[in-house]
Motif scaffolding. Structure first.
Motif, PDB file in Angstrom:
ATOM      1  N   VAL A 144       0.983  -1.090  -0.047  1.00 13.16           N
ATOM      2  CA  VAL A 144       0.079   0.007   0.035  1.00 13.16           C
ATOM      3  C   VAL A 144       0.779   1.319  -0.091  1.00 13.16           C
ATOM      4  N   GLN A 145       2.217   0.926   0.161  1.00 11.41           N
ATOM      5  CA  GLN A 145       3.031   2.249   0.292  1.00 11.41           C
ATOM      6  C   GLN A 145       4.543   1.549   0.038  1.00 11.41           C
ATOM      7  N   SER A 146       5.356   2.745  -0.591  1.00 12.04           N
ATOM      8  CA  SER A 146       6.757   2.252  -0.485  1.00 12.04           C
ATOM      9  C   SER A 146       7.683   3.322  -0.073  1.00 12.04           C
ATOM     10  N   GLU A 153      16.774  -3.424   2.935  1.00 11.53           N
ATOM     11  CA  GLU A 153      17.105  -3.558   1.439  1.00 11.53           C
ATOM     12  C   GLU A 153      15.893  -3.293   0.658  1.00 11.53           C
ATOM     13  N   SER A 154      15.974  -3.188  -0.585  1.00 15.81           N
ATOM     14  CA  SER A 154      14.630  -2.629  -1.504  1.00 15.81           C
ATOM     15  C   SER A 154      13.901  -4.367  -1.474  1.00 15.81           C
ATOM     16  N   GLY A 155      12.659  -4.150  -1.619  1.00 12.18           N
ATOM     17  CA  GLY A 155      11.895  -5.279  -1.719  1.00 12.18           C
ATOM     18  C   GLY A 155      11.430  -5.942  -0.436  1.00 12.18           C
ATOM     19  N   VAL A 179       6.636  -1.295   1.729  1.00 14.61           N
ATOM     20  CA  VAL A 179       7.758  -2.003   1.208  1.00 14.61           C
ATOM     21  C   VAL A 179       8.754  -1.086   0.942  1.00 14.61           C
ATOM     22  N   ALA A 180      10.108  -1.438   1.124  1.00 14.23           N
ATOM     23  CA  ALA A 180      11.367  -0.503   1.045  1.00 14.23           C
ATOM     24  C   ALA A 180      11.614  -0.565  -0.387  1.00 14.23           C
ATOM     25  N   ASN A 181      11.980   1.075  -0.741  1.00 10.67           N
ATOM     26  CA  ASN A 181      12.567   0.856  -2.210  1.00 10.67           C
ATOM     27  C   ASN A 181      13.546   0.390  -2.354  1.00 10.67           C
TER      28      ASN A 181
END
Length: 181
Positions: A144-146, A153-155, A179-181
Motif C-alpha cells: 500500500v506504500q513504498s 534493502e529494497s523489496g 515495502v522498502a524502495n
C-alpha cells in the motif's frame, strides 16, 4: 409275403425310425432351448439385482456426499466455541468491582490469551498468518506504500498495516504492507 410288401414294411420301419430320431432330436433341441431360456432368465434376474444394488450404492454415496459437505465445518465450529467462551468471560470480568488499573491489566491478559487460543484453533485447521519477515510477494502481500529505508534493502517489508492469512497455501486475505524502495 411278397418282395414288395417286404420292401414296404422296411420303408415303414425306416420311416418310423427316422420319425423317432427326428422326435428325439426335436426333444433334445427343446430341452436345450428350455435350459438356455432358464439360464437367460437367471442372468436377467442377476443383472436386475446388480443394477438395483448399484443404484442404491450410488444414491447412498450421493447422500453421504451432501452430508459431508453440509457438516464440513463442524470441527472448525467446535474449536471456535472455547474462544467464544473466553470472550464472554472477558465481558463478565469487565463488570467486576476492581481497581481500574488492575481491571485493564486483567482484561489485557484475557484478550491476549483469547487471541492465542483463537490463533491456535485457526492453525489447527490450516489457517496461518502471512509471514512479515520474508521478502515482498505480490501473491500474499499488498503493497500500500513504498518508502526509502536505510536499514532495509529494497523489496523487503518495512511495516505491516494489516495481517494477511492463508488457508494452507492459498491466500485468504493479503497482508497490507509498506515495502522498502
Amino acid at each position: 409275403m411278397s418282395k414288395e410288401n417286404k420292401q414296404e414294411n422296411e420303408n415303414i420301419i425306416e420311416n418310423d425310425e427316422q420319425i423317432s430320431e427326428a422326435e428325439a432330436e426335436a426333444e433334445a433341441v427343446e430341452n436345450e432351448f428350455d435350459l438356455l431360456q432358464n439360464e437367460l432368465n437367471e442372468l436377467k434376474d442377476k443383472y436386475a439385482r446388480v443394477h438395483a444394488d448399484f443404484d442404491n450404492i450410488k444414491k447412498r454415496l450421493e447422500r453421504e456426499k451432501y452430508t459431508a459437505v453440509e457438516y464440513a465445518n463442524e470441527k472448525f465450529a467446535k474449536d471456535m466455541i472455547p474462544v467464544l467462551d473466553s470472550l464472554q468471560m472477558a465481558l463478565k470480568s469487565a463488570d467486576a468491582d476492581a481497581e481500574p488499573e488492575e481491571l485493564i491489566k486483567k482484561l489485557k491478559e484475557g484478550i491476549e490469551l483469547t487471541l492465542k487460543q483463537f490463533t491456535t484453533a485457526l492453525e489447527k485447521h490450516g489457517v496461518t498468518m502471512v509471514s512479515h519477515d520474508e521478502p515482498f510477494d505480490p501473491n500474499i502481500h499488498n503493497a500500500v506504500q513504498s518508502v526509502d529505508h536505510p536499514e532495509v534493502e529494497s523489496g523487503q517489508i518495512v511495516e505491516t498495516f494489516q495481517t494477511g492469512y492463508k488457508y494452507k497455501e492459498r491466500p485468504l486475505r493479503e497482508a497490507m504492507v509498506v515495502v522498502a524502495n
